[in-house]
Every structure is written in C-alpha cells, then in structure tokens.
Design a protein around this motif. Structure first.
Motif, PDB file in Angstrom:
ATOM      1  N   ASN A  69       0.819  -1.213   0.000  1.00 28.80           N
ATOM      2  CA  ASN A  69       0.000   0.000   0.000  1.00 28.80           C
ATOM      3  C   ASN A  69       0.854   1.265   0.000  1.00 28.80           C
ATOM      4  O   ASN A  69       0.502   2.263  -0.636  1.00 28.80           O
ATOM      5  N   GLN A  70       1.951   1.222   0.701  1.00 25.87           N
ATOM      6  CA  GLN A  70       2.830   2.394   0.728  1.00 25.87           C
ATOM      7  C   GLN A  70       3.456   2.640  -0.649  1.00 25.87           C
ATOM      8  O   GLN A  70       3.628   3.798  -1.065  1.00 25.87           O
ATOM      9  N   ILE A  71       3.765   1.568  -1.371  1.00 21.12           N
ATOM     10  CA  ILE A  71       4.303   1.716  -2.724  1.00 21.12           C
ATOM     11  C   ILE A  71       3.236   2.273  -3.659  1.00 21.12           C
ATOM     12  O   ILE A  71       3.516   3.136  -4.500  1.00 21.12           O
ATOM     13  N   ILE A  72       2.006   1.787  -3.519  1.00 16.52           N
ATOM     14  CA  ILE A  72       0.904   2.302  -4.344  1.00 16.52           C
ATOM     15  C   ILE A  72       0.748   3.802  -4.118  1.00 16.52           C
ATOM     16  O   ILE A  72       0.597   4.578  -5.071  1.00 16.52           O
ATOM     17  N   ARG A  73       0.796   4.202  -2.862  1.00 13.98           N
ATOM     18  CA  ARG A  73       0.664   5.642  -2.565  1.00 13.98           C
ATOM     19  C   ARG A  73       1.808   6.436  -3.182  1.00 13.98           C
ATOM     20  O   ARG A  73       1.577   7.478  -3.811  1.00 13.98           O
ATOM     21  N   ASP A  74       3.032   5.955  -3.014  1.00 15.38           N
ATOM     22  CA  ASP A  74       4.183   6.669  -3.563  1.00 15.38           C
ATOM     23  C   ASP A  74       4.098   6.777  -5.087  1.00 15.38           C
ATOM     24  O   ASP A  74       4.463   7.799  -5.670  1.00 15.38           O
ATOM     25  N   ALA A  75       3.588   5.726  -5.725  1.00 18.28           N
ATOM     26  CA  ALA A  75       3.576   5.688  -7.190  1.00 18.28           C
ATOM     27  C   ALA A  75       2.433   6.479  -7.800  1.00 18.28           C
ATOM     28  O   ALA A  75       2.599   7.103  -8.858  1.00 18.28           O
ATOM     29  N   LEU A  76       1.266   6.473  -7.154  1.00 24.16           N
ATOM     30  CA  LEU A  76       0.051   6.924  -7.837  1.00 24.16           C
ATOM     31  C   LEU A  76      -0.703   8.072  -7.157  1.00 24.16           C
ATOM     32  O   LEU A  76      -1.596   8.651  -7.769  1.00 24.16           O
ATOM     33  N   PRO A  78      -1.519  11.778  -5.954  1.00 23.79           N
ATOM     34  CA  PRO A  78      -2.988  11.715  -5.876  1.00 23.79           C
ATOM     35  C   PRO A  78      -3.564  10.850  -6.996  1.00 23.79           C
ATOM     36  O   PRO A  78      -3.097  10.913  -8.134  1.00 23.79           O
ATOM     37  N   TYR A  79      -4.560  10.054  -6.661  1.00 27.37           N
ATOM     38  CA  TYR A  79      -5.074   9.049  -7.579  1.00 27.37           C
ATOM     39  C   TYR A  79      -5.964   9.653  -8.661  1.00 27.37           C
ATOM     40  O   TYR A  79      -6.674  10.634  -8.429  1.00 27.37           O
ATOM     41  N   ALA A  80      -5.937   9.011  -9.825  1.00 31.96           N
ATOM     42  CA  ALA A  80      -6.825   9.400 -10.916  1.00 31.96           C
ATOM     43  C   ALA A  80      -8.277   9.219 -10.476  1.00 31.96           C
ATOM     44  O   ALA A  80      -8.591   8.317  -9.687  1.00 31.96           O
ATOM     45  N   LEU A 116      -6.384   2.815   4.961  1.00 29.58           N
ATOM     46  CA  LEU A 116      -6.628   4.226   4.646  1.00 29.58           C
ATOM     47  C   LEU A 116      -5.367   5.064   4.838  1.00 29.58           C
ATOM     48  O   LEU A 116      -5.016   5.892   3.992  1.00 29.58           O
ATOM     49  N   ARG A 117      -4.689   4.834   5.946  1.00 29.55           N
ATOM     50  CA  ARG A 117      -3.491   5.620   6.251  1.00 29.55           C
ATOM     51  C   ARG A 117      -2.384   5.357   5.230  1.00 29.55           C
ATOM     52  O   ARG A 117      -1.779   6.291   4.688  1.00 29.55           O
ATOM     53  N   ASN A 118      -2.114   4.092   4.953  1.00 35.70           N
ATOM     54  CA  ASN A 118      -1.002   3.759   4.068  1.00 35.70           C
ATOM     55  C   ASN A 118      -1.278   4.077   2.608  1.00 35.70           C
ATOM     56  O   ASN A 118      -0.348   4.339   1.836  1.00 35.70           O
ATOM     57  N   LEU A 119      -2.568   4.067   2.218  1.00 35.87           N
ATOM     58  CA  LEU A 119      -2.923   4.427   0.848  1.00 35.87           C
ATOM     59  C   LEU A 119      -3.155   5.923   0.683  1.00 35.87           C
ATOM     60  O   LEU A 119      -3.196   6.433  -0.440  1.00 35.87           O
TER      61      LEU A 119
END
Length: 291
Positions: A69-76, A78-80, A116-119
């Motif tokens: 989840n932390q990688i998803i947050r770093d990569a994406l 703010p989300y589309a 929620l926090r990690n994403l």
C-alpha cells in the motif's frame, strides 16, 4: 481507446472498471513479506499499469505488511478520478510472515484504518472480508460470517468503506452476507484448472455482482497444461495470455487482477485483452478443468 477497452467493462459498486485490472501482491518481497528487491521497479509497474488504462487495483495492507500500500501511494497518489482501489481484511502476518486470522471487531477496524493511512485515502472504494478457512485447498470452510461482516457494515455506515465484498467464501456465506448488506464482488480461487465455482460465477453474473478470480494464472504454481501450450502455439500467444483470455470470455462479470513486478510481464498480461479464442480452442481449454 486502450487495448483494455476491447475486453469491456463491468460495474464494481457504483464505479465502472475495465475488466483487466492489476493485483499488487507481487510488489512485496518474497512470500509477500517485507520490501521488494527493487522498489523503483515496483513503482514503475504501477505507473505503467495506470498509463495503459488499468483502473482497478487489488491490494491489501497485509501484503508486506504495509509495504504494498505504501508503494501504491508513492507511485500513484494523488489518484486518478477513475481509479478504484480494492483491499481485503481479515488476516494478519506474524513476525515470520505466517498468515493468521484477524477477524475481531478491533482487528478489522484497525485493518481498515491501516489501509486508509497507508494508501492516503479518506474512504476505501471496496473492502473485501477475507474469510480464513481450514487451510486446505483455497482455505474455504463453512461457518457464519455475520459477526465480522457486521463490523464491516458498521464501518460502511461511518463512511470509511463505500462498498463491501467477500473473499474465499462459499455460496451459503454469500447468501448470508447478501441478506445483511449489498455485496459488490466475490474474490475466490478460480482459473482454467480450478473450476469449482462455475455455478457461483453464473449466479453472481445474473445478480450483477463481480467475480474476481485470485490466482488467475495459478499463483505461486503457474498453470501448466499440454492443452494450454498447444492452444497458445496455435494462436501465436503465450500460455498465460491464453489463460487470461479464457477467463475474459468465460463470463462478463469476471474482473481479472493478474499480478507482476515486471513491466514487460505486465504488458504481456494486458495484451490478453486483444486475444479472441475460437470456439474450438475454448472447448479444448475447458477440458483442463474437467480432467
């Protein structure tokens, strides 16, 4: 129009997603535990998936734990606006990486808050209740899921969860859950070689509920079959592309989440959306699960 549009879309809660999605499990370290060998490569895969048109990502905070989840947050982040992130709760990891049930009200609530926090989200689009079973096969076992599901419905009422799904469940458990709340998806083990849920797939399709096969390519033991290899050669595709294309043609409510930590492998998987299997090939492949 992306190549993924050729495979069509389906409803997931109140959102419409392309049927070819991405599963983030392999972004963690070996055994889905600890950090990846190459974090930059993991970030690159996620960005390549979204750039290719993927708008459904499946994850969990017990992958790592927390790492994926932390990688998803770093990569994406703010989300589309069209990106739907689905997580699952109901398990935890111990210090050695073992998978343990975690279905008390406190554990489930903490799991949603961790996601929620990690994403970096205020609410989860979809949360699947993962039912930890007997440990044999895909782990399914009968038993009421009313108590943990009531915790999840409470979190939905609080606005932390928009939609609820189920994972590793039986038809009886699905019926019990649907009597309590709206269920938008079911995530069970299903692929060319594991066809136990054929009737469930059809029933859910009739109800307009998404079915998300986990381990669509066999998981840690990739699918292997002479018939699969023969069809792949005939069509000029890889066996894994054929296996994914078979799922796409199996039922319109199937949403696929093949995972990989390689951009090249991701691209190969996504090309399965272009592959149309002739009737003769489908008949040949259907025999794999019947044998």
């Amino acid at each position: 129009m992306t190549m993924l549009d050729k495979a069509g879309t389906f409803t997931l809660g109140d959102r419409t997603v392309r049927r070819m999605g991405y599963g983030a499990m392999q972004l963690a370290g070996p055994g889905v535990f600890g950090p990846p060998r190459d974090r930059e490569a993991a970030v690159a895969v996620l960005r390549a998936a979204v750039e290719a048109g993927v708008n459904h990502i499946d994850t969990s905070d017990f992958y790592g734990p927390h790492v994926t989840n932390q990688i998803i947050r770093d990569a994406l982040h703010p989300y589309a606006d069209d990106l739907v992130i689905v997580t699952k709760i109901g398990a935890r990891r111990d210090g050695t990486g073992a998978w343990l049930p975690a279905i008390s009200a406190t554990e489930l609530t903490s799991a949603v808050q961790d996601n929620l926090r990690n994403l970096g989200l205020e609410a989860m689009d979809v949360v699947n209740l993962r039912v930890m079973g007997s440990g044999d096969g895909d782990g399914r076992s009968e038993g009421s899921i009313a108590e943990p599901l009531s915790t999840l419905t409470g979190l939905k009422e609080q606005g932390l969860v928009r939609h609820i799904g189920l994972s590793a469940v039986t038809p009886t458990q699905i019926a019990e859950a649907r009597a309590m709340t709206e269920i938008v998806c079911v995530q069970n083990l299903y692929n060319l070689a594991h066809r136990e849920d054929d009737a469930m797939v059809a029933d859910l399709a009739e109800a307009g509920i998404a079915y998300v096969p986990y381990f669509p390519l066999g998981g840690f033991t990739p699918l292997q079959s002479d018939a699969l290899s023969e069809v792949a050669v005939e069509l000029g595709a890889t066996p894994m592309q054929v296996a994914l294309a078979w799922l796409l043609q199996r039922s319109p409510n199937l949403l696929l989440i093949p995972g990989t930590s390689s951009v090249a492998h991701l691209t190969e998987n996504l090309k399965a959306a272009d592959l149309v299997l002739p009737e003769a090939a489908v008949a040949q492949l259907d025999q794999i699960g019947a044998s």
